[in-house]
Design an enzyme around this catalytic site. Structure first.
Site, PDB file in Angstrom:
ATOM      1  N   LYS A  94      -0.258   5.616  -0.297  1.00 19.24           N
ATOM      2  CA  LYS A  94       0.827   5.465   0.675  1.00 19.24           C
ATOM      3  C   LYS A  94       0.259   5.367   2.088  1.00 19.24           C
ATOM      4  CE  LYS A  94       5.101   7.936   2.007  1.00 19.24           C
ATOM      5  NZ  LYS A  94       5.916   9.127   1.676  1.00 19.24           N
ATOM      6  N   SER A 168      10.485   8.315   0.700  1.00 23.56           N
ATOM      7  CA  SER A 168       9.742   7.380   1.529  1.00 23.56           C
ATOM      8  C   SER A 168       8.549   6.734   0.830  1.00 23.56           C
ATOM      9  CB  SER A 168       9.269   8.085   2.799  1.00 23.56           C
ATOM     10  OG  SER A 168       8.384   9.155   2.505  1.00 23.56           O
ATOM     11  N   SER A 192      10.450  12.664  -1.387  1.00 22.24           N
ATOM     12  CA  SER A 192       9.925  11.303  -1.203  1.00 22.24           C
ATOM     13  C   SER A 192       9.040  10.797  -2.326  1.00 22.24           C
ATOM     14  CB  SER A 192       9.158  11.207   0.120  1.00 22.24           C
ATOM     15  OG  SER A 192      10.048  11.278   1.205  1.00 22.24           O
TER      16      SER A 192
END
Length: 508
Positions: A94, A168, A192
């Site tokens: 990420k 996210s 997330s």
């Protein structure tokens, strides 16, 4: 040889074998059996990453040359007989995670400095032999349960491109679900990892705070966030977890090593457990309702778990209003703290600008008090685990948001949309305990009657493809092995759904 030619050669080589590995375990098996080289596998993953961008948009950056160099180095080590858990396996991380030679804008627009040193998570991935093919998309500072930003545009769900994969860690979830990469690292500060895992039909592990290093930072998001894996199978997620777990000197939160690798737990059935089912929505500022499909799917999953030899009872965790009251100032202060790194805040979404400003206005004693209350909140929730061993609850309250559904909303309207859609995950970030999302079913072919009120989205009249539903397996401190063992038992006996449509993974 040009990059395009390399892609074509790798594709022809792999398709000549009439198959391609899908899971992380299968990638390892192919490499161990010399069925393919890391360079060949990585070349194909890079091709898939680029080819899927137009529709999925899961990557902020794809590390073509550097990833191939890492793959070639891995092949040399494999040829010498070296063996490591992820040696030569391509994975993604990420874009909140530092990797030397790249920037870390965390979903934000602007010119960010190139990072000089790997984060501890990346260092451990490299130590395990992984090839890092790219950095995946995320909303600005990871604030929302959708992955859309001014910097990278909209990331889409492979199951239905009209919907978000969640957030996210949406880019990581989208890439894994589509079969672009076998596994990816995400982070979880309010769900997330678990939210996009739920909406993309994946296994997502939120580790206990302190289980995975936050270095070079002393902690992540004032202790709310932790990095963890997203994968198609429990075994894959466990292997990636084992690779990144551990502490560094900079960490505030430190835990002893687990008694055994999670990969071992994934191969072992748990003892007879007391399973607690709860459909109660935790405290929220806005009125929340649980989607009927989700309630039915999670309840059915709990009954299936009971049928595997465990007992089942309905429970009501004592979330309490203080849980939410402590989360809000802490999370906003964390957003403001991270926002101090952004070179040009004028480029940000107005909602992000407002959250940074509001977070900076929160007195330090309020944030400090919210953290001091954590032990009391833990005590309240711990009462549940005097009755049960594992808690089963929905990962989200509603189906995925549509792409653009949050566009044009004010801060207040966005908070209401996010809170009413995803109110189920954040309590475990406040207390810092572990949780695992597992796929348990699908939504019906049309939205529930009480649809959300997004901007210009005629939800009542539309139909859509199968969208996954996830359930959280939640436990007290140190329960990762138990949760993973139960998740793997469920996977073996009940099965997980196949990955989403992969029509964009076409020959070059």
């Amino acid at each position: 040889m040009s990059v395009k030619s390399q892609h074509l050669v790798a594709f022809l080589f792999l398709t000549a074998k009439q198959s391609f590995p899908e899971t992380l375990v299968e990638y390892r098996q192919w490499l161990d059996a010399r069925k393919a080289t890391s360079e060949e596998l990585t070349t194909e993953v890079i091709r898939r990453s680029h080819d899927s961008q137009r529709e999925l948009n899961a990557f902020r950056v794809i590390r073509d040359e550097r990833a191939l160099a890492e793959a070639k180095a891995a092949d040399e080590r494999l040829a010498k007989g070296e063996s490591l858990p992820l040696l030569g396996v391509p994975v993604a991380i990420k874009d909140d995670t530092d990797i030397a030679g790249e920037t870390t804008p965390f979903g934000c627009p602007g010119e960010f400095p190139v990072i000089k040193h790997d984060s501890e998570v990346v260092r451990r991935l490299r130590k395990a032999g992984a090839v890092i093919v790219g950095k995946t998309t995320t909303p600005e500072i990871g604030q929302w349960c959708f992955t859309e930003s001014k910097a990278t545009g909209s990331t889409r769900n492979p199951w239905d491109l009209r919907f978000t994969p969640g957030g996210s860690s949406g880019g990581s979830a989208s890439a894994v679900s589509a079969g672009v990469v076998p596994a990816a690292v995400g982070s979880d500060g309010a769900g997330s990892i678990r939210i996009p895992a739920s909406w993309c039909g994946l296994v997502g592990i939120k580790p206990e705070r302190g289980r995975v290093s936050a270095a070079p930072e002393p902690e992540s998001f004032l202790g709310l966030a932790v990095s963890g894996p997203l994968a198609k199978t429990v075994a894959d997620a466990a292997i990636l977890f084992d690779a990144i777990a551990g502490n560094a000197k900079a960490d505030i939160h430190r835990l002893p090593d687990l008694p055994q690798p999670l990969a071992h737990s994934a191969m072992t059935d748990p003892p007879k457990l007391r399973i607690g089912l709860s459909l109660k929505i935790p405290y929220a500022l806005f009125k929340c309702e649980l989607d009927e499909d989700i309630g039915l799917a999670v309840s059915d999953a709990a009954e299936r778990i009971a049928a595997m030899g465990h007992s089942l009872t309905e429970v009501t965790p004592d979330y309490g209003y203080l849980l939410g009251a402590t989360f809000v100032p802490r999370s906003h202060a964390a957003i403001s703290e991270w926002g101090a790194r952004i070179p040009d805040k004028s480029l940000l979404d107005p909602r992000t600008q407002a959250n940074i400003t509001n977070g900076a206005r929160i007195p330090s004693f309020v944030v400090g008090t919210s953290r001091k209350l954590e032990s009391k909140l833990r005590g309240s929730l711990m009462k549940t685990f005097s009755e049960v061993d594992v808690l089963v609850i929905p990962s989200t309250a509603q189906r995925p948001l549509m792409i653009g559904e949050a566009g044009g909303l004010t801060n207040w309207e966005t908070d209401r949309l996010v809170t009413t859609t995803c109110p189920m995950a954040w309590p475990w970030n406040v207390v810092g305990w572990p949780g695992v999302n597992i796929p348990v079913g699908f939504h019906s072919s049309s939205p529930s009657p009480k649809s959300r009120k997004g901007k210009g989205v005629p939800l009542e009249s539309m139909s859509y493809a199968r969208l996954p539903i996830g359930a959280q397996l939640l436990g007290p401190p140190g329960s990762e092995p138990l949760l993973v063992s139960l998740a793997a038992q469920y996977e073996r006996e009940c099965g997980f759904p196949d990955a989403g449509p992969q029509g964009w993974l076409v020959p070059p």
